[in-house]
Write a protein that holds these residues in place. Structure first.
Motif, mmCIF file in Angstrom:
data_model
loop_
_atom_site.group_PDB
_atom_site.id
_atom_site.type_symbol
_atom_site.label_atom_id
_atom_site.label_comp_id
_atom_site.label_asym_id
_atom_site.label_seq_id
_atom_site.Cartn_x
_atom_site.Cartn_y
_atom_site.Cartn_z
ATOM 1 N N GLN A 10 10.140 4.242 -7.341
ATOM 2 C CA GLN A 10 8.781 4.756 -7.404
ATOM 3 C C GLN A 10 8.677 5.922 -8.379
ATOM 4 O O GLN A 10 7.660 6.070 -9.076
ATOM 5 N N LEU A 16 2.178 6.584 -5.538
ATOM 6 C CA LEU A 16 1.801 6.888 -6.914
ATOM 7 C C LEU A 16 0.474 7.629 -7.001
ATOM 8 O O LEU A 16 0.270 8.420 -7.924
ATOM 9 N N VAL A 17 -0.417 7.387 -6.055
ATOM 10 C CA VAL A 17 -1.734 8.015 -6.115
ATOM 11 C C VAL A 17 -1.625 9.521 -5.979
ATOM 12 O O VAL A 17 -2.270 10.285 -6.718
ATOM 13 N N ARG A 18 -0.800 9.985 -5.036
ATOM 14 C CA ARG A 18 -0.685 11.435 -4.808
ATOM 15 C C ARG A 18 -0.270 12.191 -6.067
ATOM 16 O O ARG A 18 -0.952 13.132 -6.482
ATOM 17 N N LEU A 36 1.476 2.046 -3.650
ATOM 18 C CA LEU A 36 0.296 2.617 -4.282
ATOM 19 C C LEU A 36 0.065 4.049 -3.817
ATOM 20 O O LEU A 36 -0.274 4.928 -4.617
ATOM 21 N N ALA A 37 0.247 4.290 -2.520
ATOM 22 C CA ALA A 37 0.045 5.640 -1.990
ATOM 23 C C ALA A 37 1.045 6.620 -2.600
ATOM 24 O O ALA A 37 0.709 7.780 -2.862
ATOM 25 N N GLU A 87 0.823 -1.204 0.000
ATOM 26 C CA GLU A 87 0.000 0.000 0.000
ATOM 27 C C GLU A 87 0.860 1.258 0.000
ATOM 28 O O GLU A 87 0.431 2.319 -0.473
ATOM 29 N N ARG A 88 2.077 1.157 0.516
ATOM 30 C CA ARG A 88 2.988 2.304 0.486
ATOM 31 C C ARG A 88 3.364 2.652 -0.942
ATOM 32 O O ARG A 88 3.448 3.829 -1.302
ATOM 33 N N PHE A 117 6.283 6.175 -11.718
ATOM 34 C CA PHE A 117 5.413 7.313 -12.023
ATOM 35 C C PHE A 117 5.708 7.867 -13.410
ATOM 36 O O PHE A 117 4.781 8.198 -14.172
ATOM 37 N N LEU A 148 -0.326 11.204 -9.176
ATOM 38 C CA LEU A 148 -1.251 10.970 -10.284
ATOM 39 C C LEU A 148 -2.519 11.805 -10.143
ATOM 40 O O LEU A 148 -3.085 12.256 -11.144
ATOM 41 N N VAL A 149 -2.956 12.035 -8.904
ATOM 42 C CA VAL A 149 -4.118 12.906 -8.697
ATOM 43 C C VAL A 149 -3.799 14.316 -9.162
ATOM 44 O O VAL A 149 -4.604 14.970 -9.842
ATOM 45 N N TRP A 150 -2.614 14.811 -8.811
ATOM 46 C CA TRP A 150 -2.215 16.137 -9.268
ATOM 47 C C TRP A 150 -2.085 16.179 -10.791
ATOM 48 O O TRP A 150 -2.487 17.154 -11.433
#
Length: 263
Positions: free
Chosen positions: A123, A30-32, A27-28, A24-25, A127, A34-36
């Motif tokens: 990571q 990459l999520v931040r 994924l977290a 989950e670390r 990205f 990618l949201v931006w």
């Protein structure tokens, strides 16, 4: 040199195993960004017009501009996350076992710093691969040229987190301190908007962004992705790395800790 190499490999492998067991670390991380990249950039694209500034030779989209800043975001958050694990290790006692190894304390801490930085760089490249899949790609050789810049920027941000972890004694306090460090460093930088744009609204904020070490780390990555070197950014990032590392080594010095207890 064999004990040094063995210890370095063992510490890096431990960081890698910890990362593998905490999916989950990944994924977290990459999520931040990618949201931006996919959500916020769509809204800011019209509001923030970008001129032709180095290292760009033509007008670019806002998504292209913020990619180096989002790479810096990954390094920043992971640097703080790895330092959070240091506080946890210290509370659980495993950090004490590491620092009592028959090797210099600075070598053990730097090895742990390199291990966390290697994970952060993996990571970042994940990205960049996702960004390229969405049509935001860089110069072909830029991905390789960015590796030294990512390494130095990751070491700087990891050293900052290491310094913070040396002076924070409780796990509960570290999360709050991270918020006071991460968000000002990220938003008061050139990660999301160029400095000339900031100067239009507030010259003072522009000056604050200009002295922010994270700004120089982002610009170092930005220029490297386009096969150019920003020497001022390189110098300031290296200087900040040495400063944060010296502060961390001072904080983890057992003699100084004994002096504080006696007082």
């Amino acid at each position: 040199m064999r004990p040094w190499v063995t210890a370095f490999a063992a510490i890096v492998a431990r960081e890698a195993l910890r990362f593998i067991h905490q999916r989950e670390r990944f994924l977290a991380a990459l999520v931040r960004p990618l949201v931006w990249l996919l959500v916020f950039a769509a809204g800011f694209r019209a509001a923030l017009g970008l001129s032709i500034i180095p290292p760009y030779q033509t007008y670019i989209t806002y998504e292209t501009y913020i990619v180096p800043g989002l790479c810096g975001m990954i390094l920043l958050f992971n640097g703080m996350q790895s330092s959070l694990s240091l506080v946890y290790d210290r509370e659980m006692g495993s950090m004490r076992l590491l620092l009592t190894a028959p090797l210099p304390r600075w070598f053990l801490l730097v090895s742990k710093l390199f291990g966390a930085t290697f994970i952060s760089i993996l990571q970042v490249y994940a990205f960049l691969a996702i960004a390229a899949a969405f049509g935001i790609d860089m110069a072909p050789g830029g991905y390789l040229a960015a590796l030294p810049a990512l390494l130095l920027a990751g070491l700087m941000l990891g050293a900052l987190g290491l310094a913070l972890s040396s002076f924070i004694k409780q796990l509960e306090n570290f999360a709050g301190v991270m918020n006071f460090v991460i968000f000002p460093m990220f938003f008061l930088s050139s990660a999301l908007y160029p400095l000339w744009k900031m100067a239009e609204s507030s010259p003072l904020l522009r000056d604050i962004c200009a002295v922010n070490p994270f700004t120089h780390a982002v610009e170092l990555i930005r220029f490297a992705l386009y096969l150019e070197w920003n020497l001022p950014a390189l110098g300031w990032t290296a200087l900040a790395t040495l400063g944060f590392l010296a502060l961390a080594l001072r904080g983890y010095d057992p003699a100084r800790g004994l002096i504080r207890r006696r007082r």
